[in-house]
Design a protein around this motif. Structure first.
Motif, PDB file in Angstrom:
ATOM      1  N   PHE A   1      26.098  30.674  48.915  1.00  0.00           N
ATOM      2  CA  PHE A   1      26.973  31.406  47.997  1.00  0.00           C
ATOM      3  C   PHE A   1      26.509  31.235  46.557  1.00  0.00           C
ATOM      4  O   PHE A   1      26.362  32.208  45.802  1.00  0.00           O
ATOM      5  CB  PHE A   1      28.425  30.950  48.124  1.00  0.00           C
ATOM      6  CG  PHE A   1      29.298  31.486  47.023  1.00  0.00           C
ATOM      7  CD1 PHE A   1      29.782  32.785  47.078  1.00  0.00           C
ATOM      8  CD2 PHE A   1      29.600  30.703  45.914  1.00  0.00           C
ATOM      9  CE1 PHE A   1      30.558  33.293  46.049  1.00  0.00           C
ATOM     10  CE2 PHE A   1      30.375  31.211  44.880  1.00  0.00           C
ATOM     11  CZ  PHE A   1      30.857  32.505  44.959  1.00  0.00           C
ATOM     12  N   TRP A   2      26.279  29.987  46.125  1.00  0.00           N
ATOM     13  CA  TRP A   2      25.914  29.755  44.733  1.00  0.00           C
ATOM     14  C   TRP A   2      24.530  30.301  44.411  1.00  0.00           C
ATOM     15  O   TRP A   2      24.291  30.796  43.289  1.00  0.00           O
ATOM     16  CB  TRP A   2      25.991  28.266  44.411  1.00  0.00           C
ATOM     17  CG  TRP A   2      27.403  27.767  44.342  1.00  0.00           C
ATOM     18  CD1 TRP A   2      28.000  26.838  45.136  1.00  0.00           C
ATOM     19  CD2 TRP A   2      28.416  28.215  43.432  1.00  0.00           C
ATOM     20  NE1 TRP A   2      29.317  26.667  44.790  1.00  0.00           N
ATOM     21  CE2 TRP A   2      29.602  27.502  43.740  1.00  0.00           C
ATOM     22  CE3 TRP A   2      28.449  29.151  42.391  1.00  0.00           C
ATOM     23  CZ2 TRP A   2      30.793  27.688  43.037  1.00  0.00           C
ATOM     24  CZ3 TRP A   2      29.631  29.341  41.692  1.00  0.00           C
ATOM     25  CH2 TRP A   2      30.789  28.614  42.010  1.00  0.00           C
ATOM     26  N   LEU A   3      23.622  30.256  45.362  1.00  0.00           N
ATOM     27  CA  LEU A   3      22.292  30.817  45.121  1.00  0.00           C
ATOM     28  C   LEU A   3      22.364  32.339  45.001  1.00  0.00           C
ATOM     29  O   LEU A   3      21.725  32.942  44.124  1.00  0.00           O
ATOM     30  CB  LEU A   3      21.351  30.415  46.261  1.00  0.00           C
ATOM     31  CG  LEU A   3      19.858  30.667  46.018  1.00  0.00           C
ATOM     32  CD1 LEU A   3      19.389  29.956  44.755  1.00  0.00           C
ATOM     33  CD2 LEU A   3      19.045  30.192  47.218  1.00  0.00           C
ATOM     34  N   ALA A   4      23.155  32.977  45.860  1.00  0.00           N
ATOM     35  CA  ALA A   4      23.331  34.432  45.772  1.00  0.00           C
ATOM     36  C   ALA A   4      24.017  34.818  44.462  1.00  0.00           C
ATOM     37  O   ALA A   4      23.670  35.830  43.841  1.00  0.00           O
ATOM     38  CB  ALA A   4      24.156  34.935  46.963  1.00  0.00           C
ATOM     39  N   THR A   5      24.976  34.008  44.020  1.00  0.00           N
ATOM     40  CA  THR A   5      25.658  34.278  42.753  1.00  0.00           C
ATOM     41  C   THR A   5      24.687  34.205  41.583  1.00  0.00           C
ATOM     42  O   THR A   5      24.726  35.055  40.678  1.00  0.00           O
ATOM     43  CB  THR A   5      26.806  33.266  42.547  1.00  0.00           C
ATOM     44  OG1 THR A   5      27.777  33.449  43.578  1.00  0.00           O
ATOM     45  CG2 THR A   5      27.467  33.455  41.191  1.00  0.00           C
ATOM     46  N   ALA A   6      23.802  33.212  41.586  1.00  0.00           N
ATOM     47  CA  ALA A   6      22.819  33.083  40.506  1.00  0.00           C
ATOM     48  C   ALA A   6      21.890  34.293  40.463  1.00  0.00           C
ATOM     49  O   ALA A   6      21.613  34.844  39.388  1.00  0.00           O
ATOM     50  CB  ALA A   6      22.016  31.795  40.692  1.00  0.00           C
ATOM     51  N   ALA A   7      21.418  34.727  41.633  1.00  0.00           N
ATOM     52  CA  ALA A   7      20.514  35.881  41.686  1.00  0.00           C
ATOM     53  C   ALA A   7      21.224  37.151  41.237  1.00  0.00           C
ATOM     54  O   ALA A   7      20.673  37.955  40.469  1.00  0.00           O
ATOM     55  CB  ALA A   7      19.975  36.040  43.108  1.00  0.00           C
ATOM     56  N   ALA A   8      22.457  37.356  41.700  1.00  0.00           N
ATOM     57  CA  ALA A   8      23.211  38.555  41.340  1.00  0.00           C
ATOM     58  C   ALA A   8      23.521  38.594  39.849  1.00  0.00           C
ATOM     59  O   ALA A   8      23.437  39.655  39.206  1.00  0.00           O
ATOM     60  CB  ALA A   8      24.503  38.617  42.152  1.00  0.00           C
TER      61      ALA A   8
END
Length: 462
Positions: free
Chosen positions: A327-334
């Motif tokens: 979740f946090w990795l996807a949030t950073a990329a988005a």
């Protein structure tokens, strides 16, 4: 007895969802998804650039009038596509391949049935619907021309979208990306040819899209007709409607579908407000704004499509720490994507507008609109990932609520209030204000969920 080669390969593809490092896994699944989503969005961008540069501002405005129709079609496609993909990931995470096959067969029946119904309804009531969506005597002919020819292709679009996502969820992200490239490459050749060389105008862009999406659909559907492509394929007996499965698909797919239905309602209200305060030029500027932000959001959605099977599988597999990390990795990329889009939109808005139209008055109009509407756009990436997160772990109610927060609970009331005080600028200001308010709500719900994730009931057997 040794396992067949295909069975071993398929087991390995699913096992990596639980064992591969989160960074590598998200990159592997998101990159093809991002490319695939960009390709799908570039169908629309190509049409709008060609129409704006060749046909003119009124055609761009007419095309913007059709956005609510396209949102409804997308909503119905997403209702099945996103719901079936999320549900399939949960079944595969629990080791239920037969359940995944039944989802595949039921999804085909649902997509065909719903598609025929909504296309028929739009065809019967096209002119009244387009007038309701903001068309007037100047823009109606362009909107009608486009819709008359794009309607048959919407069924092909829904089939492509739904089963391309399931191809990705079953361990074939690269193949899913390549099938979209085939259609996009064809559209790049056909759109300028039909619009400019054959002088078909706005309807030429629609015909080019229809042909291209049909070719993509054929390649996607062929994948699920051969057992060489894994255990999740079309098999006899899986087409019979199972209502528990259908409600499971619709329940999970409701959240992203509601986003598109809400977008339809917002677009109807927005187009009519723009017509009142700024005329067809304001509608054309809005069409360019929506196209630009949709390009950026489709990259975020591609990240979320890669994130969704990873989160769903690991949640179903009882591995909450991996769910939180992805979740946090996807949030950073988005957030990186929306941050870059925000920076370009505020620093070079007129250059962005020039890509779509050559009319300098409309370029200035659009540049002003982008400068105001994108003030808080950098926050949107987090909102989209948050909604996908709750969808992925089966928290349907929360996902639906977040889908409604920005567009219905905040944006729609602001569209009714701010223009009364600030005129046309008030319309553009509704976007950053609603973005900021929706981000606060999303953050509260996500933090609470991640803190209690260890105690959640695993959804795999639901």
């Amino acid at each position: 007895m040794p396992q067949p080669h295909n069975a071993t390969r398929d087991a390995r593809k699913l096992r990596e969802l639980a064992e591969m490092s989160i960074g590598r896994l998200l990159w592997k699944y998101s990159l093809p998804s991002v490319v695939g989503m960009l390709v799908m969005q570039l169908y629309n961008v190509m049409d709008r650039i060609v129409i704006g540069q060749v046909v003119g501002p009124k055609a761009i405005a007419g095309l913007a009038i059709t956005f609510p129709v396209m949102n409804i079609a997308t909503a119905l496609g997403v209702l099945i596509g996103a719901g079936a993909t999320a549900r399939m990931s949960l079944f595969l995470g629990a080791g239920d391949v037969d359940g995944a096959r039944r989802i595949l067969g039921n999804s085909l029946v649902l997509t065909l049935t719903i598609g025929v119904v909504y296309i028929g309804m739009f065809a019967l009531f096209m002119s009244p619907v387009l007038r309701l969506f903001g068309a007037d005597e100047q823009t109606l002919p362009y909107a009608r021309d486009f819709m008359m020819y794009i309607l048959p292709g919407l069924l092909m679009t829904n089939l492509t979208f739904t089963f391309n996502n399931m191809m990705r969820a079953t361990g074939f992200p690269t193949r899913a990306m390549l099938t979209m490239f085939i259609g996009f490459g064809l559209n790049m050749l056909l759109a300028p040819t039909f619009v400019y060389l054959l002088d078909l105008g706005i309807k030429g862009a629609a015909i080019a899209t229809d042909i291209s999406m049909t070719v993509s659909m054929i390649f996607v559907m062929r994948h699920f007709c051969s057992r060489r492509n894994g255990p999740v394929v079309f098999t006899p007996g899986t087409y019979r409607i199972s209502w528990p499965l259908v409600w499971g698909i619709i329940g999970i797919g409701a959240a992203p579908s509601i986003i598109n239905v809400a977008s339809c309602l917002i677009n109807i209200f927005l187009n009519n407000s723009l017509k009142h305060y700024g005329g067809y030029e304001a509608i054309a500027a809005s069409g360019i704004f929506v196209t630009y932000t949709s390009m950026l959001c489709c990259i975020v959605l591609g990240i979320c499509q890669g994130f969704q099977p990873i989160a769903g599988y690991n949640y179903g597999h009882g591995m909450p720490r991996r769910v939180a990390r992805v979740f946090w990795l996807a949030t950073a990329a988005a957030t990186l994507v929306t941050l870059l889009g925000w920076a370009f939109g505020l620093t070079i808005p007129r250059l962005i507008a020039r890509a779509f139209v050559s009319d300098m008055q409309l370029v200035e109009f659009t540049g002003h609109a982008l400068s105001n509407a994108l003030i808080c756009f950098l926050l949107v990436g987090f909102q989209i990932v948050a909604t996908t997160y709750f969808q992925s772990i089966g928290k349907v109610g929360t996902s639906i609520f977040l889908s409604l927060v920005r567009q219905v609970i905040f944006l729609l009331p602001l569209l009714m209030i701010l223009p009364r005080f600030f005129g046309l600028d008030g319309i553009w200001f509704t976007f950053p204000v609603s973005d900021a308010m929706a981000t606060i709500v999303s953050a509260i719900l996500v933090v609470r969920s991640l803190n209690s994730l260890r105690d959640d009931t695993i959804f795999a057997n639901a």
